[in-house]
Scaffold this motif. Structure first.
Motif, mmCIF file in Angstrom:
data_model
loop_
_atom_site.group_PDB
_atom_site.id
_atom_site.type_symbol
_atom_site.label_atom_id
_atom_site.label_comp_id
_atom_site.label_asym_id
_atom_site.label_seq_id
_atom_site.Cartn_x
_atom_site.Cartn_y
_atom_site.Cartn_z
ATOM 1 N N ALA A 16 26.140 38.760 36.252
ATOM 2 C CA ALA A 16 27.673 39.208 36.618
ATOM 3 C C ALA A 16 28.475 39.321 35.139
ATOM 4 N N SER A 17 29.171 40.258 35.208
ATOM 5 C CA SER A 17 30.282 40.133 34.290
ATOM 6 C C SER A 17 31.858 39.845 35.242
ATOM 7 N N VAL A 18 32.787 39.476 34.468
ATOM 8 C CA VAL A 18 34.097 39.113 34.973
ATOM 9 C C VAL A 18 35.161 39.676 34.634
ATOM 10 N N ILE A 19 35.872 40.277 35.209
ATOM 11 C CA ILE A 19 37.054 40.950 34.910
ATOM 12 C C ILE A 19 38.249 40.473 35.673
ATOM 13 N N THR A 20 39.410 40.372 35.042
ATOM 14 C CA THR A 20 40.555 40.208 35.608
ATOM 15 C C THR A 20 41.444 40.915 35.311
ATOM 16 N N ALA A 21 42.542 41.136 36.153
ATOM 17 C CA ALA A 21 43.660 42.255 35.946
ATOM 18 C C ALA A 21 44.653 41.501 36.802
ATOM 19 N N ARG A 22 46.078 41.786 36.388
ATOM 20 C CA ARG A 22 47.409 41.386 37.056
ATOM 21 C C ARG A 22 48.277 42.490 37.582
ATOM 22 N N LYS A 23 48.750 42.100 38.587
ATOM 23 C CA LYS A 23 49.697 43.259 39.288
ATOM 24 C C LYS A 23 50.778 43.409 38.370
ATOM 25 N N SER A 24 51.091 44.713 37.862
ATOM 26 C CA SER A 24 52.549 44.967 37.071
ATOM 27 C C SER A 24 53.700 44.841 38.059
ATOM 28 N N ASN A 25 54.712 45.092 37.275
ATOM 29 C CA ASN A 25 56.152 45.043 38.111
ATOM 30 C C ASN A 25 56.490 46.203 38.916
ATOM 31 N N ILE A 26 55.533 47.269 38.669
ATOM 32 C CA ILE A 26 55.785 48.515 39.365
ATOM 33 C C ILE A 26 54.546 48.519 40.677
ATOM 34 N N ASP A 27 54.997 48.828 41.905
ATOM 35 C CA ASP A 27 54.029 48.599 42.816
ATOM 36 C C ASP A 27 53.909 50.123 43.062
ATOM 37 N N VAL A 28 52.774 50.929 42.528
ATOM 38 C CA VAL A 28 52.717 52.228 42.761
ATOM 39 C C VAL A 28 52.192 52.648 44.374
ATOM 40 N N ASN A 29 52.049 51.682 45.022
ATOM 41 C CA ASN A 29 51.468 51.887 46.455
ATOM 42 C C ASN A 29 52.707 52.106 47.229
ATOM 43 N N PRO A 66 51.516 39.687 45.251
ATOM 44 C CA PRO A 66 52.754 39.679 45.027
ATOM 45 C C PRO A 66 52.729 40.125 43.162
ATOM 46 N N ILE A 67 54.081 40.428 42.834
ATOM 47 C CA ILE A 67 54.147 40.720 41.386
ATOM 48 C C ILE A 67 53.514 39.617 40.671
ATOM 49 N N GLY A 68 52.677 39.781 39.659
ATOM 50 C CA GLY A 68 52.021 38.900 38.909
ATOM 51 C C GLY A 68 50.652 38.456 39.464
ATOM 52 N N GLY A 69 50.269 38.844 40.539
ATOM 53 C CA GLY A 69 49.192 38.283 41.349
ATOM 54 C C GLY A 69 47.791 38.975 40.270
ATOM 55 N N THR A 70 46.834 38.183 40.736
ATOM 56 C CA THR A 70 45.480 38.272 39.939
ATOM 57 C C THR A 70 44.514 38.796 40.592
ATOM 58 N N LEU A 71 43.578 39.995 40.269
ATOM 59 C CA LEU A 71 42.406 40.475 40.819
ATOM 60 C C LEU A 71 41.376 39.979 39.975
ATOM 61 N N LEU A 76 44.843 44.273 54.361
ATOM 62 C CA LEU A 76 44.190 42.993 54.067
ATOM 63 C C LEU A 76 45.309 42.158 54.315
ATOM 64 N N PRO A 77 44.825 40.766 54.383
ATOM 65 C CA PRO A 77 45.788 39.582 54.827
ATOM 66 C C PRO A 77 46.600 39.492 53.375
ATOM 67 N N GLU A 78 47.842 39.347 53.539
ATOM 68 C CA GLU A 78 48.721 39.170 52.638
ATOM 69 C C GLU A 78 48.950 37.443 52.314
ATOM 70 N N GLY A 79 49.767 37.186 51.392
ATOM 71 C CA GLY A 79 49.977 35.809 51.074
ATOM 72 C C GLY A 79 49.040 35.479 49.933
ATOM 73 N N ALA A 80 48.013 35.819 49.441
ATOM 74 C CA ALA A 80 47.308 35.246 48.413
ATOM 75 C C ALA A 80 47.857 35.530 47.031
ATOM 76 N N ASP A 81 47.663 34.796 46.049
ATOM 77 C CA ASP A 81 48.172 35.257 44.532
ATOM 78 C C ASP A 81 46.942 35.503 43.645
ATOM 79 N N ILE A 82 45.692 35.400 44.443
ATOM 80 C CA ILE A 82 44.617 35.764 43.741
ATOM 81 C C ILE A 82 43.597 36.477 44.680
ATOM 82 N N VAL A 83 42.951 37.516 44.329
ATOM 83 C CA VAL A 83 41.989 38.167 45.375
ATOM 84 C C VAL A 83 40.556 38.466 44.265
ATOM 85 N N SER A 84 39.581 38.313 45.020
ATOM 86 C CA SER A 84 38.087 38.131 44.253
ATOM 87 C C SER A 84 37.376 39.111 45.209
ATOM 88 N N LEU A 85 36.852 39.902 44.270
ATOM 89 C CA LEU A 85 35.613 41.024 44.679
ATOM 90 C C LEU A 85 34.314 40.804 44.125
#
Length: 408
Positions: A393-406, A327-332, A294-303
């Motif tokens: 539609a329902s709306v769900i948000t989540a944030r990237k934690s400090n540990i990148d399991v990937n 990035p750390i703290g980024g939003t999905l 996926l392209p990088e540089g975004a601080d929020i990703v939408s699905l």
């Protein structure tokens, strides 16, 4: 729509400890609970013919009996009702009376149908509140017909349902997996095609247009539940022709936007961005999340209406790719109808369950299931945000934690 999916045939995993014996229900595992016994007692009463006659005749229970009987009959007659609606939409009946009421003869000449057949359809539409009788034997829009005319996305879905009706002609065969690929599987070619990135424009044009027609309703739900003003760059994965990005961009003038979808779809989005003057801050990139990073540089990703189209393995691949790109703290942000939402259960657990079954991939998921999947790949602060119309539609948000399991 950014990638293709396949049905893995598996259900959700058991939560039983390793090595524990799982005893099938109904084989003496435990006594029915008090709640279950009370419900069984209720069922025996409601199914008793004598009680049904009593409830229908007794003044205090008669309104309840009538209401429940009507609801039961609506289930039995639902297909007929939907076909009446389909005929009205196909004949553009709501458009015919939008400028003023007309009588049956006038409508018959415009439809065109024989006068008697037109009258049959008109009276059926009145009974469903799609039309309404007016003075001097004329017909105008009913409350439901007026609402439909103001929602072109719903009208497009009604016409599209002809394929769904055909695929559901034998629901038992569909449930057994004996029906084979039907019309919906062909209509959504990315859903069962591991080489979807190679699909030509003519193969993706119909479903892209359908999604674009219904996108304004979904965008309204998302924008009422979440503000993008605190973000600098949005990556919309599976963004179709760019309808969602266009809606978000209209609300946030400084937000940069990136759309990622199949190459032929991304080409259409690029054309839209250019036509709407968004090219300076919106770009479309072609690819598949199963084959490309996926392209990088975004601080929020939408699905937006993406996850429920795919089976679990592909969803997890997508979520890991998003987690890696943020990035750390980024939003999905996820926006789609989900299972088990109070007041919208039939939409997720009946309509979308069978629609996706006919489509050949994906399934509606509960918030709890989606939360578990997000947590597994390293997202935290998973929240289900309130929306006005969860049936859309329902709306769900989540944030990237400090540990990148990937990356570990």
């Amino acid at each position: 729509m950014a990638a293709i999916a396949h049905r893995d045939g598996g259900g959700e995993t058991s939560n039983a400890p390793c090595g524990a014996d799982v005893v099938p229900s109904g084989h003496g595992a435990s006594r029915p609970s008090l709640h279950d016994r009370l419900l069984g007692w209720r069922d025996s009463i409601l199914s008793n013919r004598s009680f049904q006659r009593f409830a229908g005749n007794f003044a205090l229970t008669r309104p309840i009996a009538r209401r429940r009987a009507g609801a039961l009959f609506d289930l039995c007659a639902g297909f007929v009702y939907s076909q009446v609606l389909f005929a009205c939409v196909r004949l553009k009946l709501f458009d015919q009376v939008a400028d003023g009421p007309l009588n049956s003869a006038e409508l018959a000449s415009r439809v065109p149908l024989p006068v008697d057949a037109t009258l049959t359809l008109l009276d059926a539409a009145v009974s469903l509140q799609l039309l309404q009788r007016r003075s001097e034997g004329r017909y105008g829009l009913g409350p439901r017909g007026a609402a439909l005319r103001g929602n072109p996305g719903v009208v497009a879905m009604i016409e599209h349902h002809a394929m769904l009706y055909d695929d559901l002609r034998d629901p038992i065969a569909l449930l057994r997996g004996d029906a084979g690929a039907g019309q919906l599987a062909a209509y959504w070619p990315y859903a069962a095609n591991r080489k979807a990135a190679n699909l030509p424009r003519q193969a993706i044009a119909p479903y892209t247009a359908l999604m674009a027609a219904s996108q304004p309703m979904i965008s309204q739900q998302v924008l009422s539940a979440y503000s993008f003003r605190g973000h600098r760059c949005l990556l919309d994965v599976g963004g179709g022709d760019g309808s969602f990005i266009a809606a978000v961009a209209a609300e946030t003038s400084k937000l940069r936007c990136v759309l990622f979808d199949l190459p032929a779809v991304a080409d259409q989005a690029s054309e839209r961005f250019h036509a709407e003057g968004l090219s300076s801050r919106a770009v479309a990139i072609g690819g598949s999340f199963l084959a490309n990073r996926l392209p990088e540089g975004a601080d929020i990703v939408s699905l937006v209406r993406v996850i429920h189209d795919h089976d679990d393995a592909d969803v997890m691949t997508l979520l890991r790719a998003i987690h890696f790109s943020l990035p750390i703290g980024g939003t999905l942000l996820i926006a789609e109808p989900i299972s088990g939402v109070r007041g919208a259960e039939p939409i997720g657990d009946a309509y979308f369950a069978f629609y996706l079954l006919a489509m050949g991939s994906g399934r509606p998921r509960t918030f709890a299931r989606l939360r578990d999947m997000l947590t597994e790949v390293g997202f935290g602060d998973v929240a289900l945000r309130p929306v006005a119309m969860p049936m859309l539609a329902s709306v769900i948000t989540a944030r990237k934690s400090n540990i990148d399991v990937n990356q570990t």
